[in-house]
Write a protein that holds these residues in place. Structure first.
Motif, mmCIF file in Angstrom:
data_model
loop_
_atom_site.group_PDB
_atom_site.id
_atom_site.type_symbol
_atom_site.label_atom_id
_atom_site.label_comp_id
_atom_site.label_asym_id
_atom_site.label_seq_id
_atom_site.Cartn_x
_atom_site.Cartn_y
_atom_site.Cartn_z
ATOM 1 N N GLY A 1 3.270 5.791 10.132
ATOM 2 C CA GLY A 1 3.616 6.791 9.142
ATOM 3 C C GLY A 1 2.430 7.153 8.266
ATOM 4 N N LEU A 2 2.456 8.373 7.738
ATOM 5 C CA LEU A 2 1.384 8.845 6.860
ATOM 6 C C LEU A 2 1.690 8.425 5.423
ATOM 7 N N CYS A 3 0.781 7.667 4.844
ATOM 8 C CA CYS A 3 0.996 7.157 3.487
ATOM 9 C C CYS A 3 0.794 8.270 2.467
ATOM 10 N N PRO A 4 1.745 8.499 1.555
ATOM 11 C CA PRO A 4 1.587 9.546 0.532
ATOM 12 C C PRO A 4 0.568 9.163 -0.540
ATOM 13 N N ALA A 5 0.227 7.884 -0.630
ATOM 14 C CA ALA A 5 -0.697 7.438 -1.674
ATOM 15 C C ALA A 5 -2.156 7.594 -1.268
ATOM 16 N N CYS A 6 -2.484 7.289 0.006
ATOM 17 C CA CYS A 6 -3.889 7.323 0.429
ATOM 18 C C CYS A 6 -4.154 8.276 1.590
ATOM 19 N N ALA A 7 -3.095 8.888 2.129
ATOM 20 C CA ALA A 7 -3.219 9.869 3.225
ATOM 21 C C ALA A 7 -3.776 9.259 4.505
ATOM 22 N N VAL A 8 -3.556 7.954 4.713
ATOM 23 C CA VAL A 8 -3.964 7.283 5.948
ATOM 24 C C VAL A 8 -2.710 6.957 6.759
ATOM 25 N N ARG A 9 -2.810 7.093 8.077
ATOM 26 C CA ARG A 9 -1.688 6.673 8.927
ATOM 27 C C ARG A 9 -1.705 5.139 9.006
ATOM 28 N N GLY A 10 -1.061 4.536 8.008
ATOM 29 C CA GLY A 10 -1.101 3.087 7.928
ATOM 30 C C GLY A 10 0.215 2.451 7.553
ATOM 31 N N VAL A 11 1.318 3.241 7.551
ATOM 32 C CA VAL A 11 2.598 2.704 7.093
ATOM 33 C C VAL A 11 3.266 1.898 8.194
ATOM 34 N N VAL A 12 3.498 0.623 7.900
ATOM 35 C CA VAL A 12 4.234 -0.272 8.785
ATOM 36 C C VAL A 12 5.389 -0.831 7.973
ATOM 37 N N ALA A 13 6.628 -0.613 8.464
ATOM 38 C CA ALA A 13 7.825 -1.001 7.706
ATOM 39 C C ALA A 13 7.789 -0.275 6.353
ATOM 40 N N SER A 14 7.629 -1.017 5.263
ATOM 41 C CA SER A 14 7.662 -0.381 3.936
ATOM 42 C C SER A 14 6.347 -0.534 3.183
ATOM 43 N N THR A 15 5.255 -0.859 3.894
ATOM 44 C CA THR A 15 3.960 -1.065 3.246
ATOM 45 C C THR A 15 2.864 -0.316 3.998
ATOM 46 N N CYS A 16 1.928 0.259 3.253
ATOM 47 C CA CYS A 16 0.750 0.872 3.867
ATOM 48 C C CYS A 16 -0.302 -0.206 4.075
ATOM 49 N N GLU A 17 -0.763 -0.383 5.300
ATOM 50 C CA GLU A 17 -1.764 -1.401 5.601
ATOM 51 C C GLU A 17 -3.179 -0.943 5.278
ATOM 52 N N ALA A 18 -3.311 0.259 4.728
ATOM 53 C CA ALA A 18 -4.622 0.734 4.287
ATOM 54 C C ALA A 18 -4.804 0.531 2.788
ATOM 55 N N CYS A 19 -3.774 0.889 1.991
ATOM 56 C CA CYS A 19 -3.896 0.762 0.526
ATOM 57 C C CYS A 19 -2.899 -0.225 -0.067
ATOM 58 N N PHE A 20 -1.987 -0.754 0.749
ATOM 59 C CA PHE A 20 -1.009 -1.781 0.357
ATOM 60 C C PHE A 20 -0.034 -1.313 -0.722
ATOM 61 N N THR A 21 0.210 -0.007 -0.736
ATOM 62 C CA THR A 21 1.247 0.544 -1.599
ATOM 63 C C THR A 21 2.614 0.250 -1.001
ATOM 64 N N GLU A 22 3.543 -0.199 -1.845
ATOM 65 C CA GLU A 22 4.920 -0.417 -1.411
ATOM 66 C C GLU A 22 5.650 0.928 -1.418
ATOM 67 N N LEU A 23 6.291 1.243 -0.307
ATOM 68 C CA LEU A 23 6.867 2.568 -0.139
ATOM 69 C C LEU A 23 8.369 2.521 0.100
ATOM 70 N N GLY A 24 9.032 3.568 -0.361
ATOM 71 C CA GLY A 24 10.418 3.814 0.011
ATOM 72 C C GLY A 24 10.430 4.910 1.059
ATOM 73 N N LYS A 25 11.555 5.104 1.697
ATOM 74 C CA LYS A 25 11.611 6.144 2.724
ATOM 75 C C LYS A 25 12.986 6.801 2.735
#
Length: 256
Positions: A197-221
């Motif tokens: 998934g595309l992270c809204p915080a850092c714009a990297v395709r790094g979303v796995v489950a509910s966390t971005c593995e690029a910036c480690f932002t916790e995300l809802g969906k």
């Protein structure tokens, strides 16, 4: 004088112990620099020195795997190449088929560490130190040891939120795009053909489950009613600012 396989394994184990200690020391300073601006120069200095030391140990570990003859001896004892020499050996054409794209990007980035480290070691430290290269190298090293040693950052230093958030916050904002491009190479190698998934915080395709593995932002969906895809949003921003929408990759604004 050639080392036996047992001796090489023992040397590699020693390098790994040393590398972990340097990684831990750097991570501690990344956390402390966020807590005390008055001591930031001190923490930045030790971040650079510790990341450089960890990089040198890890590069020599990799060099022992790829070219054990690169281990030199002086007066009968092992002598290891400096970081610039080790990186030069690792990036030789002989290793092109073994060294992956993410490794090569990390090696190129870490080649900038020695100049900064030498300035701190042999000259007066500037009042403001840009630790962006050290922070990006640190993130690359953490991805690297996760892949090659099965050790995550939380195994070295556990904290909540993840300690990687402290490392990323040390990257100058003008280099965020560079960092995103750099870390995306690691994520593509790690996850293969899987579309993250595309992270809204850092714009990297790094979303796995509910966390971005690029910036480690916790995300809802939330599901997008237009394309039936997934729209992600920053949980922290949502809980503190009451944001009520998320933007899907298709451009649809979805109510949360």
């Amino acid at each position: 004088m050639t080392c036996s396989p047992e001796e090489l394994a023992q040397i590699a184990d020693g390098l790994w112990v040393n590398a972990q200690d340097s990684l831990r020391h750097a991570l501690d300073h990344f956390t402390e620099r966020e807590q005390s601006r008055a001591e930031r120069q001190h923490h930045d200095k030790w971040i650079i020195l510790s990341v450089h030391q960890a990089a040198e140990c890890i590069c020599n570990m990799r060099l022992l795997e790829l070219a054990p003859e690169s281990l030199f001896r002086a007066n009968g004892t092992p002598w290891f190449p400096s970081l610039p020499v080790a990186l030069g050996e690792l990036m030789k054409p002989d290793h092109e088929t073994t060294v992956g794209a993410a490794e090569r990007r990390l090696f190129i980035l870490m080649s900038e560490l020695s100049g900064i480290r030498n300035q701190l070691m042999h000259r007066t430290a500037p009042e403001q130190i840009d630790v962006s290269i050290a922070a990006m190298s640190m993130m690359g090293l953490l991805k690297y040891v996760e892949r090659f040693k099965g050790v995550s950052a939380s195994d070295i230093v556990w904290q909540s939120p993840p300690i990687e958030t402290n490392v990323i916050s040390a990257i100058r904002y003008t280099r965020h795009t560079e960092y995103g491009d750099f870390i995306a190479v690691f994520l593509r190698e790690k996850h293969g053909d899987r579309l993250l998934g595309l992270c809204p915080a850092c714009a990297v395709r790094g979303v796995v489950a509910s966390t971005c593995e690029a910036c480690f932002t916790e995300l809802g969906k939330v599901e997008c009613p237009n394309c039936e895809g997934t729209a992600y949003y920053d949980l922290f921003v949502h809980s503190h600012q009451g944001s009520a929408t998320a933007e899907c990759e298709c451009g649809t604004i979805v109510s949360i």
